[in-house]
Scaffold this active site. Structure first.
Site, short mmCIF file in Angstrom:
data_model
loop_
_atom_site.label_atom_id
_atom_site.label_comp_id
_atom_site.label_asym_id
_atom_site.label_seq_id
_atom_site.Cartn_x
_atom_site.Cartn_y
_atom_site.Cartn_z
N HIS A 274 37.38 53.42 44.21
CA HIS A 274 37.93 54.71 44.64
C HIS A 274 38.38 55.53 43.42
O HIS A 274 38.11 56.73 43.34
CB HIS A 274 39.18 54.51 45.51
CG HIS A 274 38.94 53.85 46.84
ND1 HIS A 274 39.65 52.76 47.26
CD2 HIS A 274 38.08 54.13 47.84
CE1 HIS A 274 39.24 52.39 48.47
NE2 HIS A 274 38.28 53.20 48.84
N LYS B 287 42.53 51.69 63.71
CA LYS B 287 42.07 50.79 62.64
C LYS B 287 43.21 49.87 62.25
O LYS B 287 44.33 50.32 62.05
CB LYS B 287 41.62 51.62 61.43
CG LYS B 287 40.21 51.30 60.99
CD LYS B 287 39.85 52.11 59.75
CE LYS B 287 38.52 51.68 59.17
NZ LYS B 287 38.15 52.46 57.99
N ARG C 68 27.89 53.63 48.05
CA ARG C 68 27.69 52.36 47.35
C ARG C 68 26.28 51.82 47.52
O ARG C 68 25.63 51.46 46.58
CB ARG C 68 28.68 51.30 47.86
CG ARG C 68 30.04 51.43 47.27
CD ARG C 68 31.05 50.70 48.08
NE ARG C 68 31.22 51.36 49.35
CZ ARG C 68 32.23 51.12 50.16
NH1 ARG C 68 33.12 50.20 49.87
NH2 ARG C 68 32.34 51.78 51.29
N SER D 21 37.63 47.87 49.88
CA SER D 21 39.00 47.43 50.20
C SER D 21 38.95 46.15 51.02
O SER D 21 39.77 45.26 50.82
CB SER D 21 39.73 48.51 51.00
OG SER D 21 39.81 49.69 50.27
P1 ADP Z 1 36.34 51.08 52.08
O1 ADP Z 1 37.15 50.11 52.88
O2 ADP Z 1 34.89 50.99 52.42
O3 ADP Z 1 36.62 50.97 50.62
P2 ADP Z 1 37.53 53.78 52.46
O4 ADP Z 1 37.63 54.50 53.75
O5 ADP Z 1 38.84 53.49 51.80
O6 ADP Z 1 36.69 52.48 52.69
O7 ADP Z 1 36.60 54.60 51.45
C1 ADP Z 1 36.81 55.94 51.16
C2 ADP Z 1 35.65 56.52 50.41
O8 ADP Z 1 35.48 55.85 49.16
C3 ADP Z 1 34.29 56.41 51.11
O9 ADP Z 1 33.57 57.58 50.83
C4 ADP Z 1 33.66 55.20 50.43
O10 ADP Z 1 32.26 55.27 50.48
C5 ADP Z 1 34.17 55.38 49.02
N1 ADP Z 1 34.20 54.12 48.26
C6 ADP Z 1 34.89 53.00 48.55
N2 ADP Z 1 34.67 52.03 47.63
C7 ADP Z 1 33.82 52.58 46.71
C8 ADP Z 1 33.18 52.09 45.52
N3 ADP Z 1 33.36 50.83 45.11
N4 ADP Z 1 32.35 52.93 44.85
C9 ADP Z 1 32.15 54.18 45.31
N5 ADP Z 1 32.70 54.70 46.42
C10 ADP Z 1 33.51 53.92 47.12
#
Ligand code: ADP
Length: 160
Positions: free
Chosen positions: A17, A41, A90, A128
């Site tokens: 992130h 969620k 990703r 996450s």
């Molecule tokens: P997650 O549980 O999949 O990490 P989030 O809802 O917190 O989900 O993700 C928020 C945003 O960050 C989404 O657009 C997700 O695709 C992106 N994201 C999460 N992890 C990564 C990563 N490792 N690299 C790039 N983008 C990411």
């Protein structure tokens, strides 16, 4: 002012992130990290805990705001006068869902553009959920999440 919104659950924030935040903060005058409050969620951290970890992790940036939101993202984006929604991609598996969301959001408000940023290869496996799973069994997540997140995960799972 050019404003972008980066929405997500951030339960908790990871270096994946943060990489997207760092790269997209250069594209906008202001980047709003929008933490989704979704009662359906099952989150490990409360919204306040998630915001606190994000705040600590982005303290060196000067154009980032952190807010929580519920309801439709496009409504929140319009209220904040944002021009674009930022999403990280990703793998191909992210694509189908994100395409559907982007098309729906543009149908709801075609003034707001969705911009996709490709993950850095070193974070392409990082989510996450996998961080929570590994931590819950006592695995080390150093280098994958900021130190404050490591510490909060240890507290949550009662580890030293
Ligand atoms: P997650 O549980 O999949 O990490 P989030 O809802 O917190 O989900 O993700 C928020 C945003 O960050 C989404 O657009 C997700 O695709 C992106 N994201 C999460 N992890 C990564 C990563 N490792 N690299 C790039 N983008 C990411």
């Amino acid at each position: 002012m050019n404003i972008g919104i980066y929405p997500g659950s951030f339960d908790p924030i990871t270096y994946g992130h943060l990489d997207i935040i760092a790269r997209s903060s250069k594209l906008f005058d202001k980047l709003i990290v929008a933490v989704l409050t979704n009662p359906r969620k099952n989150a490990l951290f409360t919204v306040d805990e998630r915001i606190e970890m994000i705040r600590e992790s982005v303290k060196d940036f000067d154009n980032i705001e952190i807010e929580s939101f519920s309801g439709l993202l496009v409504d929140f984006a319009r209220m904040k006068k944002a021009k674009a929604i930022i999403k990280g991609l990703r793998a191909v598996s992210d694509f189908e869902y994100e395409l559907q969301m982007a098309l729906m959001n543009s149908k709801l408000d075609n003034e707001i553009e969705t911009i996709f940023i490709m993950t850095s290869s070193k974070y392409s496996f990082l989510s996450s959920s996998i961080v929570k799973e590994v931590s819950s069994f006592g695995g080390c997540v150093a280098g994958l999440v900021p130190p404050i997140v490591e510490e909060r995960l240890r507290q949550k799972f009662n580890m030293k």
